[in-house]
Design a protein around this motif. Structure first.
Motif, PDB file in Angstrom:
ATOM      1  N   GLY A 197      65.890   7.688  20.951  1.00  0.00           N
ATOM      2  CA  GLY A 197      65.418   6.834  21.793  1.00  0.00           C
ATOM      3  C   GLY A 197      63.573   6.623  22.025  1.00  0.00           C
ATOM      4  O   GLY A 197      63.466   8.058  22.030  1.00  0.00           O
ATOM      5  N   THR A 333      66.485  -0.038  23.834  1.00  0.00           N
ATOM      6  CA  THR A 333      67.060   0.507  23.006  1.00  0.00           C
ATOM      7  C   THR A 333      68.431   1.189  23.503  1.00  0.00           C
ATOM      8  O   THR A 333      68.719   0.845  25.345  1.00  0.00           O
ATOM      9  CB  THR A 333      65.893   2.077  22.970  1.00  0.00           C
ATOM     10  OG1 THR A 333      67.455   2.215  22.205  1.00  0.00           O
ATOM     11  CG2 THR A 333      65.684   2.838  24.035  1.00  0.00           C
ATOM     12  N   TRP A 369      65.327   2.231  19.028  1.00  0.00           N
ATOM     13  CA  TRP A 369      66.329   3.380  18.773  1.00  0.00           C
ATOM     14  C   TRP A 369      65.697   3.886  17.842  1.00  0.00           C
ATOM     15  O   TRP A 369      65.861   3.617  16.338  1.00  0.00           O
ATOM     16  CB  TRP A 369      67.908   2.645  18.754  1.00  0.00           C
ATOM     17  CG  TRP A 369      68.773   4.085  18.142  1.00  0.00           C
ATOM     18  CD1 TRP A 369      69.810   3.619  19.320  1.00  0.00           C
ATOM     19  CD2 TRP A 369      69.466   4.296  17.406  1.00  0.00           C
ATOM     20  NE1 TRP A 369      70.653   4.481  18.531  1.00  0.00           N
ATOM     21  CE2 TRP A 369      70.584   4.785  18.115  1.00  0.00           C
ATOM     22  CE3 TRP A 369      69.115   4.705  15.873  1.00  0.00           C
ATOM     23  CZ2 TRP A 369      71.473   5.586  16.723  1.00  0.00           C
ATOM     24  CZ3 TRP A 369      69.440   5.030  14.933  1.00  0.00           C
ATOM     25  CH2 TRP A 369      70.526   5.928  15.395  1.00  0.00           C
TER      26      TRP A 369
END
Length: 840
Positions: A197, A333, A369
């Motif tokens: 992340g 994310t 992400w």
């Protein structure tokens, strides 16, 4: 749902800064470190090293004067922790100078578990251990030597010794920690088994059951980036968790969810994103192996209303958050951990959460992400010094754990099903002639810890047991020989963690003081055992000293070992963050001699030396040869035929798509007196070592059962009441002994709070020790080992909290592996609650 203002009004869960240094008694002689790294400020030497009070391994600076450690601070040069450390890290001196430390080799003189010991020399210990192991190796059955490790930050030396010996019977604790999470990521992207992340650059973070503010593999590195995202980007953090953790309290919104429903919430959000066309359809159709429209049809069944009915999160909140998440893309994310993964359905939960990111096109993007192919340092750039032994050819039934299709499904990724080791030893599925346990107090910390103690006490099942650890423990109490291990402040390691900045680095853990007493590290113990066992093992340990070994190891680093001793860390300035690695265009050299499958677009070049199959190196996308993902299709695999095939091989059904499976024991209404028991960690505790710290135990030394106010009212309970908690095995024919029978009972007090789900009872597992001295056990254990006899003048007020509540949750936690991967379902056990007058 609670907003940030509500959370602040309720108050954060008890947190802590480190306690003061206080008086420290040095036990035993302090040796000469023989190096003078770092710089000197006045009379204080500032020595860089790496923490090991938890698994995050932050860079530290030790302040040392006259060979004595004074304080510990963060190392600003560490790219992960950037100069920050937590209370556990500051408390390092309390472990180093703990008066109950193991300082000499010990040999059992009574029955196992009696606590009767004789101090022996290292010569005697080495001789007996080497003689035992030599016989096993010469028998041609090296797998009968088993090695059980906890959080191992010395993986190079451990693997070197075990591989040289030839045993595959090496058991880790991955299934008790992160197996489902890792398997879900590997099945989806193939490039890594851990998501990172890009939190610092994100604008919206969905947190599914991850307590990054207190206990997470990335803990401090993640926390500082989360706070920067809030400050710099006005990032919003939304947490779904069954308990009001410090992380939930730091979030903008907290939704108190029923355990095990995280994946359903993620699938319902995917439903909204697909239905309202909020997706990044172009990215999804280009880079995933499943079309956006097909996935929309798949998630149609997972409506927000269905998710509300099971999870408790309002349908309209799910719709709103799904829209906000998609609107923030690609700078959005997710983060998750044991709150979503440590369930009977955890693999599917985390698959659903991972694919939610792909749906909005944030994979590998700035603020999205992300991941890194290196979970530690770059081992191609900084390889282990030769000669390196081959992996064992012997087989271990327990290590292979073939009852769980995804346990060891990926090459070079050992995912042992640790919770079944002692059950299978008891069932005599594999003979164990010698067991070595290292930094792993499984007799206290494992599910069904009573079973572990039973097996370790049985000399027919485990004829010889050597325990290597810093402190006496429930496990060392059941050993034949105990070897005193150095703390992380007295030993050498090469180490690093998954890089939160997406650029790998390497760190050095080095002694900041000499070893106390006669304690030694594996880097001294294993080479000596190898020389005594002989038979060729010794050739893999040609270095005379640890320093000589690391001189060779750090040779590729500019400035070499000398630089590492001075700076503590190195990061290659030529490397850039690992953004969108799948888009990289293949070079002419890579493509030379390659061939492309016209149907799939997969580009092959050469063969895999291990399998003999064609080696995929990329995929054609829009007429351009790109790297792609490291999956069989070279695309992000929303549909994973790989895991479906693994299931078929084991005669089990694994859905190739993310799905939601309700936990069998949670179906329908629970009985009036029944709750779902979950576990959690405090911010000042990690494993068994932290409970040895007086500084940390003074902050948190008790673990009452959290019960919701409404639940307490229904059961007629008030804050502080005593209750009897009775657990039951899962009613599930796909798990060991899943017959629903009554399992265990403990007595504890009630902590009534709004900060837990009404169907939940939450108990911290960082308590309940019976061995390890008065600090670790709240005064219960005052027995002294040889050289550690109690001293009234010193111990009179050692534990002012003596007698405080401290219960062993793991004693009533049944073995409950996810049938797909083997991850322990820590948060699914059904218990019954009964009020009692006292704990008798």
């Amino acid at each position: 749902m609670l907003t940030r203002r509500d959370l602040l009004r309720i108050g954060m869960v008890t947190g802590a800064a480190a306690a003061g240094l206080g008086a420290i008694e040095i036990i035993g002689p302090v040796g000469d470190v023989s190096v003078d790294p770092g710089k000197t400020v006045g009379a204080v030497r500032k020595i860089p090293s790496m923490c090991q009070m938890c698994t995050t391994a932050c860079g530290i600076i030790a302040n040392v004067r006259d060979g004595r450690l004074l304080t510990i601070e963060g190392n600003p040069a560490d790219p992960n922790s950037q100069g920050s450390i937590c209370a556990k890290g500051v408390a390092g001196p309390s472990i180093l100078y703990d008066p109950n430390r193991l300082l000499h080799p010990l040999k059992r003189v009574g029955k196992r578990g009696e606590g009767r010991w004789r101090r022996i020399s290292w010569e005697e210990a080495y001789t007996e251990i080497a003689d035992r192991l030599r016989v096993i190796r010469q028998s041609g059955r090296p797998e009968e030597f088993a090695f059980q490790q906890g959080r191992n930050r010395s993986s190079d030396i451990v693997s070197r010794f075990l591989n040289a010996f030839g045993t595959p019977s090496a058991f880790n604790h991955r299934a008790l920690c992160s197996l489902n999470r890792r398997a879900a990521i590997l099945a989806t992207i193939g490039d890594s088994d851990w998501d990172l992340g890009d939190f610092e650059n994100s604008r919206y973070i969905l947190n599914f059951g991850c307590n990054w503010a207190e206990a997470h593999q990335g803990h401090i590195p993640v926390a500082i980036r989360m706070m920067r995202a809030r400050e710099r980007n006005n990032a919003k953090i939304v947490t779904f968790d069954a308990r009001l953790s410090n992380t939930a309290a730091l979030s903008d919104e907290w939704f108190c969810v029923k355990p095990g429903t995280d994946g359903l919430i993620a699938l319902a959000m995917a439903n909204v994103i697909c239905t309202e066309r909020l997706w990044d359809k172009e990215w999804f159709d280009t880079w995933s192996n499943y079309s956006a429209y097909d996935y929309a049809r798949h998630v149609r069944q997972y409506t927000p209303e269905r998710a509300e009915a099971e999870s408790g999160v309002p349908a309209e909140s799910i719709r709103r958050i799904a829209r906000e998440f998609a609107e923030a893309a690609p700078r959005c994310t997710t983060i998750c951990n044991r709150g979503s993964a440590a369930h009977r359905n955890g693999f599917y939960n985390d698959r659903a959460i991972t694919v939610l990111n792909a749906l909005v096109g944030n994979m590998g993007r700035v603020g999205g992400w992300c991941w890194h192919p290196q979970s530690a340092w770059d081992k191609k750039q900084i390889p282990e010094p030769a000669p390196v032994p081959d992996k064992p050819t012997a087989r271990s039934l327990i290590a292979e754990a073939k009852d769980w299709p995804l346990a060891n499904a990926w090459q070079n990724n050992k995912m042992r099903v640790g919770e079944i080791v002692y059950l299978w030893i008891k069932e005599r599925r594999q003979r164990i002639s010698a067991l070595m346990t290292y930094n792993c107090d499984q007799a206290w910390s494992w599910p069904e810890a009573s079973l572990v103690r039973e097996v370790l006490a049985d000399e027919e099942l485990v004829p010889f047991h050597v325990c290597i650890d810093v402190m006496p423990s429930e496990t060392s109490n059941l050993a034949d020989i105990v070897l005193p291990w150095t703390t992380y402040l007295e030993r050498w390691d090469i180490d690093s963690r998954p890089p939160q900045g997406l650029v790998d680095y390497v760190g050095l853990r080095q002694p900041v003081v000499g070893p106390l007493g006669e304690s030694k590290d594996l880097r001294e113990i294993f080479p000596e055992l190898a020389r005594r066992i002989g038979g060729g093992i010794e050739r893999y340990f040609p270095w005379r000293t640890e320093q000589e070994y690391f001189e060779e190891y750090f040779r590729p680093v500019p400035g070499g070992f000398a630089h590492m001793r001075t700076a503590g860390v190195w990061q290659d300035p030529a490397k850039t963050p690992n953004y969108a690695p799948y888009e990289r265009v293949l070079s002419e050299q890579e493509l030379r001699g390659s061939e492309t499958d016209e149907k799939t677009g997969i580009i092959y070049n050469g063969t895999d030396p291990k399998t003999g199959e064609r080696q995929a190196i990329g995929i054609m996308i829009g007429g351009v040869a790109r790297r792609g993902f490291s999956t069989p299709s070279r695309k992000l695999e929303v549909h994973s035929q790989f895991v479906a095939d693994k299931g078929s091989e084991a005669d089990k059904t694994i859905s190739p798509l993310p799905v939601y499976e309700q936990i069998p024991a949670h179906r329908g209404e629970l009985a009036e007196d029944q709750l779902i028991m979950i576990s959690f960690k405090w911010n000042v505790h990690n494993a068994h070592r932290t409970m040895q710290s007086k500084w940390l135990q003074e902050i948190v030394h008790t673990n009452p059962a959290w019960i919701n106010t409404a639940t307490a009212d229904r059961l007629g309970l008030r804050h502080g009441d005593w209750i009897e908690v009775t657990s039951f095995r899962p009613r599930d024919d796909q798990v060991p002994r899943g017959d629903g029978s009554r399992f265990g009972t403990l007595h504890t007090r009630v902590h009534v709070t709004e900060g837990v789900h009404p169907s939940v009872i939450a108990i911290s597992h960082n308590a309940g020790r019976t061995t390890g001295g008065p600090v670790a056990t709240n005064g219960r254990d005052r027995a002294g080992l040889p050289g550690h006899e109690p001293r009234p003048d010193r111990d009179a007020d050692q534990v002012w909290w003596a007698g405080s509540l401290s219960v062993p949750q793991n004693d009533i936690l049944p073995i409950y592996p996810d049938p797909v991967s083997g991850q322990q379902a820590y948060h699914d056990t059904i218990v019954s609650i009964r009020k009692i007058e006292d704990r008798a």
